[in-house]
Motif scaffolding. Structure first.
Motif, PDB file in Angstrom:
ATOM      1  N   SER A 143      24.727  25.969  42.209  1.00 29.66           N
ATOM      2  CA  SER A 143      25.928  26.530  41.580  1.00 29.66           C
ATOM      3  C   SER A 143      25.646  26.983  40.151  1.00 29.66           C
ATOM      4  N   SER A 189      29.745  26.653  52.656  1.00 34.02           N
ATOM      5  CA  SER A 189      30.556  27.675  51.982  1.00 34.02           C
ATOM      6  C   SER A 189      29.872  28.180  50.714  1.00 34.02           C
ATOM      7  N   ASN A 190      29.312  27.249  49.936  1.00 34.84           N
ATOM      8  CA  ASN A 190      28.609  27.656  48.714  1.00 34.84           C
ATOM      9  C   ASN A 190      27.396  28.524  49.025  1.00 34.84           C
ATOM     10  N   SER A 192      28.689  31.938  49.750  1.00 27.67           N
ATOM     11  CA  SER A 192      29.059  32.664  48.518  1.00 27.67           C
ATOM     12  C   SER A 192      27.826  33.230  47.830  1.00 27.67           C
ATOM     13  N   SER A 232      26.677  36.202  49.739  1.00 33.29           N
ATOM     14  CA  SER A 232      27.626  37.298  49.487  1.00 33.29           C
ATOM     15  C   SER A 232      27.349  37.962  48.140  1.00 33.29           C
ATOM     16  N   ILE A 254      29.929  30.658  56.264  1.00 30.85           N
ATOM     17  CA  ILE A 254      31.276  30.267  55.789  1.00 30.85           C
ATOM     18  C   ILE A 254      32.193  30.025  56.989  1.00 30.85           C
ATOM     19  N   ARG A 299      40.393  26.538  50.325  1.00 29.75           N
ATOM     20  CA  ARG A 299      39.296  27.124  49.545  1.00 29.75           C
ATOM     21  C   ARG A 299      38.256  27.765  50.458  1.00 29.75           C
ATOM     22  N   ASN A 345      39.555  30.995  51.877  1.00 28.22           N
ATOM     23  CA  ASN A 345      39.495  32.020  50.826  1.00 28.22           C
ATOM     24  C   ASN A 345      38.086  32.600  50.705  1.00 28.22           C
ATOM     25  N   ASN A 346      37.081  31.708  50.751  1.00 32.59           N
ATOM     26  CA  ASN A 346      35.693  32.168  50.661  1.00 32.59           C
ATOM     27  C   ASN A 346      35.311  33.029  51.867  1.00 32.59           C
ATOM     28  N   ASN A 356      36.648  36.390  51.254  1.00 39.75           N
ATOM     29  CA  ASN A 356      35.824  37.137  50.296  1.00 39.75           C
ATOM     30  C   ASN A 356      34.624  37.789  50.983  1.00 39.75           C
ATOM     31  N   LYS A 414      43.145  34.961  53.986  1.00 34.38           N
ATOM     32  CA  LYS A 414      43.598  34.695  52.606  1.00 34.38           C
ATOM     33  C   LYS A 414      45.073  34.311  52.581  1.00 34.38           C
ATOM     34  N   ASN A 462      43.308  36.575  44.969  1.00 33.77           N
ATOM     35  CA  ASN A 462      42.415  37.093  46.007  1.00 33.77           C
ATOM     36  C   ASN A 462      43.184  37.770  47.130  1.00 33.77           C
TER      37      ASN A 462
END
Length: 1240
Positions: free
Chosen positions: A249, A290-291, A294, A297, A316, A332, A335-336, A339, A361, A381
């Motif tokens: 992160s 998920s991280n 991201s 992405s 994700i 969360r 949402n990811n 995205n 979303k 978002n």
């Protein structure tokens, strides 16, 4: 432990203890595996342990504490508020039961603080975090130095400071957090099991400060301490995966800040390790997936490689699937996932992706309770998703939804929040988009306002700065296209260039930012015509295409924009290769765009324009056929009410007219005029677009159809003009719009005259002349009648009018150097437009009242006719169609006089001949202000005599016989009086001196038959003729201003003599004279309202670039029209402007009368004596002597004979000029012709 509990009979003294230990074990297993039944079991057995523990028992407090900790843990997993309420209640009981001095007191306080902190993070109530810090401080204070828990207490207090910092943004909190977290690390020896945990907390604190201040050293520290954490964590450690995740992160965040590829590569690498080390079924597996998604992405956004976004969606989606409904992280993760779908949609443009984005979303927003810290981010978002679907499908509901949820997100985001800038810019983008759709100016003003805020909140060096600058530039460009104000396109290019410069090569957004910069260069080229701009546009558009991979959704837009640039260069240089290229790339744009795409109409219209350009160049019929075909399709795809509907209809109309000229098919003509008419009716389009549509419609009808249809079209033109020359613009900007309008008004009047509608011709000419003067004066109109019946509305209208007047006439500053000034100028402009909109709404409100339906509307002829009450007014219209005089008689009649041997072209020729003659005579015509400078005439010839002769034979002589009777009815015992109101080039020609000179046998001129005056408008005369005249016995007070030696300008010695001759006719007690240092701008403005007559003997300065800065040069500066316009003079009678070119005006604004004489009429002087060009320094005293002799008589002669001899200003000047003409010779035109009279 379960066995121990099972083997211990109820009632046994150790039963509670065994249950308590079993609860702790279940809690530890839950923390490892994340299975909900473990935490349920932990709560159940801990509750049993408490129930079995009698009050007063030494372990009671400890067991309350343990159960509280277990509830806290379940709260973190499920997010149910009841759990954290229970935790606080139980932890409080634990603290209350623990006596001061007890070894466990600090630990109990610490746990209570953590519970308060958790509730704060859920509800955001400040008292919870205040309580958390308070009890954690107590816990720390109770823990002696050297105690094993000291570092832990410091760490926990630091976490509480971090939480309060996130809420309030006060820098002191994050500084305190770093301080105590650093202490915790320093107190913990290497090798200690908790060292890594304290480093993690310190890393989080550095990260929070990085988010606030954007200082690179903080994110460097985050990476450094997280790397230490990894190094301290042995393989196989339960937290190893989590610590890899944290380091990933940190790399991710530094990538966002600096955009360096190595950081996102490192982020993917270490987060992948975190995922690999996390066993299936682990509570953190979903979060880490998920991280990782991201990070994939983000690398996709940077490099554009499709594999990355496919990986992102895959991992994700796994994370979402692994997370049970009701889990606090579900929103969360959804949402990811949204995205990731959004990134793929932006690349491939497939509709199913954006539908999925909105679906997940929306779920994320619905799952996030009100009051949750993440609610604003989720709404933001979702707004972005609505915006993108609007761009794809063009449905208005989507952009309305986008604005609504983005505004909610902003309202929920505290000032100083790290995401505030991004959320502001997203709201701005949505406002911009709605502006493009509906054309409402407040939307684009709002867009610029919030986007500028976003830029200002983002520190230099931030990786997101380029995106925010790019978005701000787009908004400036959109407003430029609507208002055509140069500062907007300059700002657009400036910030877009910054955005490009800040975007590293290889970045996924480089192409789109180059494209946007190219658009801005293209628009400036269209406005200013500088070839360098279109060359730049083509260069950067080509770069953008080269950087964009095949299959990318944005490719079509890039091709379209490159086509526009090629077309513009073709129009400028005429090189066939450019139009061939334009058609080629335009076809690609159309072919790449699905039929249901919102931009399809844009691309079709552009392709049609390219075909039309080639048709005009080569004349091949198939090109105009293709142009009409694709433009028709573009119009059909554009919904009614769309801001671009009018321009597309107009373009279709122009193409149809081109084919009509080629093939002469009546159907093309009818369809073209219908398209122009429909364009004028699309009120959401810009006024300028609708004006041009009406103009084309009127012009076509004039040439090819009946006059009645042309009059219908011209009626629409006149209705739109007030929107083009709008109160919401500065006066300077309105004058920039006017040159194109004047000729249209004259053409409209000529058409009305041709069908015998003389009343309408007079009304239109009046409505189209001195537009800006009338707007300014309208804002100063007394509201007495309205105030009597509706006082509140009158007061509001007065307040808005005064504010709008001050705003519109504030000093124009073409260049704004500093950022602060730029922002204040932006705020001023937006405020000006808001005032204009409010003013127009108030006018509409008044007009809906009984008896006020014509309130401040253009005057009808019945209201204008009294302007001729004291003698005929001759309005001369000069148009390409025909030239005519319309004579307003004293009885309210209109006498038409065609001028068949005069033409628009001849008027222009005479104006140029006059200019040449003045230069040949050495009279200064450069309008920079001195009144007797001689110039060397080069190739100029003196055509003065022929100009005056042509004016006599072609204009004045045909008019005089028609008004002979009217003249002599009003002449009484002297020469009759005519007032001229000329248009076009004739407004710069001396009609008052028309005649044949130099031949005794043919000598004849207008001054033999009448005294001439001029008026700028009929309206100007109405206020003058209605003004009460002074009693015959009262001597007017005279204010004389002279400047023999103005600093920085040539001396005017003749003004000394001029003042002496005036004072011969005035009495000292009725005269004020300011000269030299006393004649300052402030002193003159203060004195003007005290006197009936003002005489200004000084330099006059005509400012063509900014007409309202035309001025009289005084000792300490310029007395400008701007300042004069703010005066209100009730007793004024006459202004004598003995300064050069006080009635010159601007050749580009013939209908506006932007000169000092008009200014003096506007501020309340009913009569003005002025000059058309530089006057001789010796001539001014001669004129002054005779004018004041005729006006006042000698101050010592008060008998009735001298009173009878007094003349009105027009007649006084007539006699004075006659005297000067005899003195200098009739053919010395440059000496006597410039003196003229305005008004009554």
């Amino acid at each position: 432990m379960q066995q121990a509990v099972n083997l211990t009979p109820d009632g046994h003294a150790n039963k509670a203890s065994h249950l308590n230990n079993l609860g702790i074990a279940f809690l530890r297993q839950f923390e490892c595996l994340g299975e909900l039944r473990d935490i349920e079991n932990a709560i159940h057995v801990n509750q049993q342990a408490i129930d079995l523990t009698p009050d007063g028992h030494a372990a009671k407090a400890s067991r309350f504490n343990n159960l509280g900790t277990t509830f806290s843990c379940r709260f973190e997993h499920l997010g149910e508020l009841g759990d954290i309420e229970n935790a606080i209640h139980l932890n409080r009981q634990a603290v209350d039961l623990t006596p001061d001095g007890h070894a466990d007191k600090a630990r109990m306080l610490n746990n209570l603080g953590s519970a308060f902190q958790s509730r704060f993070e859920r509800l955001g109530k400040l008292r919870d975090i205040e309580n958390a810090i308070h009890v954690k401080r107590q816990a720390l204070d109770l823990t002696p130095d050297g105690h094993a828990d000291k570092a832990s207490m410091l760490n926990n207090l630091g976490l509480a400071f971090q939480s309060r910092f996130k809420c309030l943004g006060e820098l002191g909190d994050i500084e305190n957090a770093i301080h105590v977290n650093q202490q915790a690390v320093d107190l913990t020896p290497d090798g200690h099991a908790d060292k890594a945990r304290w480093l993690i907390s310190l890393g989080i604190a550095f990260f929070r400060r990085f988010e606030r201040l954007g200082e690179l050293r903080d994110i460097e520290n985050v990476i450094h301490v997280n790397q230490q954490v990894i190094d301290l964590t042995p393989d196989g450690h339960a937290d190893k995966a989590n610590r890899f995740n944290n380091l990933g992160s940190a790399f991710f965040r530094r990538f966002e800040r600096l955009g360096k590829l190595g950081d996102i590569e490192n982020a993917i690498c270490v987060i992948q390790q975190a995922v690999d080390l996390t066993p299936d079924g682990h509570a953190a597996k979903a979060s880490r997936l998920s991280n990782l998604g991201s990070a994939f992405s983000r690398r996709f956004q940077h490099l554009g490689e499709l594999g990355d976004i496919e990986n992102a969606i895959h991992v994700i989606q796994q994370a979402v699937d692994l997370t049970p409904d009701g889990h606090a992280d579900k929103a969360r993760l959804l949402n990811n996932l949204g995205n990731a779908f959004q990134s793929r949609f932006e690349h491939l443009g497939e509709l199913r992706d954006i539908e999925n984005v909105i679906l997940v979303k929306r779920q994320a927003v619905d799952l996030t309770p009100d009051g949750h810290a993440d609610k604003a981010g989720m709404l933001n978002n979702l707004g972005s998703a609505f915006f993108q679907r609007f761009e794809r499908l063009g449905k208005l509901g989507d952009i309305e939804n986008a604005i609504h949820v983005n505004q909610q997100a902003i309202d929920l985001t505290p000032d100083g929040h790290a995401e505030q800038a991004d959320r502001l810019t997203n709201l701005g983008v949505a406002f911009s988009c709605r502006f493009e759709r509906l054309g409402k100016l407040r939307d684009i003003d709002n867009a610029i306002h919030v986007k500028q805020q976003a830029v200002d909140l983002t520190p230099d060096g931030h990786a997101g700065k380029a995106t925010l600058l790019n978005n701000l530039g787009n908004a400036f460009l959109l407003r430029f296209e609507h208002l055509v104000e140069l500062k907007d396109i300059e700002n657009a290019i400036h910030v877009k260039q910054q955005a490009v410069d800040l975007t590293p090569d290889g970045h996924a957004d480089k192409a789109s930012r180059l494209n946007n910069l190219g658009n801005a260069f293209f628009r400036r080229f269209e406005h200013l015509g500088k070839l360098g701009d279109i060359e730049n546009a083509i260069h950067v558009n080509r770069q953008a295409i080269d950087l964009t991979p095949d299959g990318h959704a944005v490719r079509a837009l890039l091709f379209n924009n490159l086509s526009s640039a090629f077309q513009s260069r073709f129009a400028r240089l005429g090189e066939l290769g450019d139009i061939e290229n334009a058609i080629h790339v335009s076809r690609q744009a159309v072919d790449l765009t699905p039929d249901d795409h919102a931009r399809k109409a844009v691309f079709l219209m552009n392709l049609g324009s390219a075909f039309k350009c080639r048709f005009e160049h080569l004349g091949e019929l198939r090109d105009i056929e293709n142009a009409i075909l694709v433009k028709r399709l573009a119009v059909e795809l554009t919904p009614d009410g769309h801001a671009n509907k009018a321009i597309r209809l107009s373009n279709l109309g122009i193409a149809l007219f081109s084919r009509f000229k080629h093939l002469s098919k009546p159907g093309d003509f009818m369809e073209a005029t219908a398209a122009f008419k429909q364009a004028t009716e699309n009120t959401s389009s810009s006024p300028s677009t609708r004006y041009y549509a009406a103009y084309f419609w009127a012009t076509l009808c004039s040439e090819y159809q009946s006059p009645s249809s042309a009059l219908d079209a011209y009626t629409v033109v006149l209705d739109i003009i007030p929107q083009v020359v709008w109160f919401g613009q500065t006066v300077h900007r309105r004058y920039e719009e006017l040159p194109k309008i004047g000729r249209t008004i004259n053409a409209a009047a000529a058409m009305a005259i041709s069908v015998g509608d003389f009343t309408r011709a007079v009304e239109w000419l009046e409505e189209g002349r001195s537009i800006v003067w009338k707007q300014i004066l309208q804002l100063r109109t007394p509201l007495d009648e309205l105030r009597q019946q509706h006082p509140d509305l009158a007061d509001e209208l007065l307040r808005v009018s005064q504010a709008l007047d001050n705003s519109g006439t504030s000093n124009f500053q073409p260049r704004i150097d500093s950022e602060i000034n730029q922002q204040s100028a932006e705020e001023e402009a937006q405020n000006h437009r808001k005032l204009a909109a409010r003013y127009e709404a108030l006018l509409q409100q008044v007009r809906e009242l009984d008896g006020f339906d014509n309130f401040l509307r253009p005057r009808k002829f019945s209201e204008l006719a009294p302007a001729a009450r004291n003698g005929p007014v001759v309005v001369v219209n000069v148009a390409k169609l025909r030239c005519d005089a319309l004579i307003l008689g004293t009885s309210g009649e209109i006498i038409p006089v065609p001028l068949p041997i005069f033409s628009y072209e001849q008027a222009e020729t005479l104006r140029l001949k006059l200019l040449s003659s003045l230069q040949a005579c050495g009279v200064r015509v450069s309008r920079n202000g001195d009144r007797a400078t001689r110039l060397a005439g080069k190739d100029n010839k003196d055509h003065f005599g022929s100009v005056l002769a042509d004016l006599w034979s072609h204009v004045v002589q045909p008019i005089l016989p028609e008004i002979e009777q009217a003249l002599y009815e009003n002449a009484h015992h002297s020469l009759p009086h005519i007032t001229w109101c000329a248009t076009g080039a004739l407004a710069f020609l001396p009609l008052h001196a028309a005649g044949i000179y130099g031949d005794p046998r043919k000598n004849v001129n207008i001054s033999d038959f009448a005294v001439s005056s001029y008026t700028t408008t009929l309206t100007a005369m109405l206020s003058s003729v209605s003004k009460p005249k002074q009693g015959p016995t009262k001597t007017p007070s005279v204010f004389i201003v002279s400047q023999p030696d103005t600093p920085g300008l040539p001396s005017l010695p003749g003004t000394v003599k001029e003042v002496e001759v005036i004072q011969y006719y005035t009495s000292p007690d009725r005269t004020c004279h300011l000269t030299h240092k006393l004649a300052t701008v402030g002193a003159v403005l203060d004195e003007m309202s005290k006197h009936e007559i003002i005489h200004l003997a000084c330099h006059g300065i005509q400012d063509i670039k900014n007409p309202l800065s035309s001025a009289f040069a005084l000792y300490d500066g310029r007395l400008e029209l701007n300042a004069l316009m703010r005066l209100s003079l009730k007793n004024a009678e006459l202004a004598v402007l003995s300064a050069c070119q006080t009635a010159t005006g601007d050749e580009n604004l013939p209908e506006e009368a932007v000169h000092l004489a008009a200014g003096m009429l506007a501020v309340g002087y009913p009569s003005v004596i002025a000059t058309m060009w530089s006057i001789g320094d010796k001539d001014a005293p001669v004129i002054a002597d005779k004018v004041y002799a005729n006006l006042l008589g000698h101050c010592d002669l008060a008998n009735s004979e001298s009173q009878k001899a007094k003349l009105t200003p027009a007649y006084a000047l007539h006699e004075a000029v006659k005297h000067l003409r005899e003195e200098v010779g009739p053919t010395n035109f440059v000496k006597w012709v410039p003196f003229i009279h305005f008004g009554v």
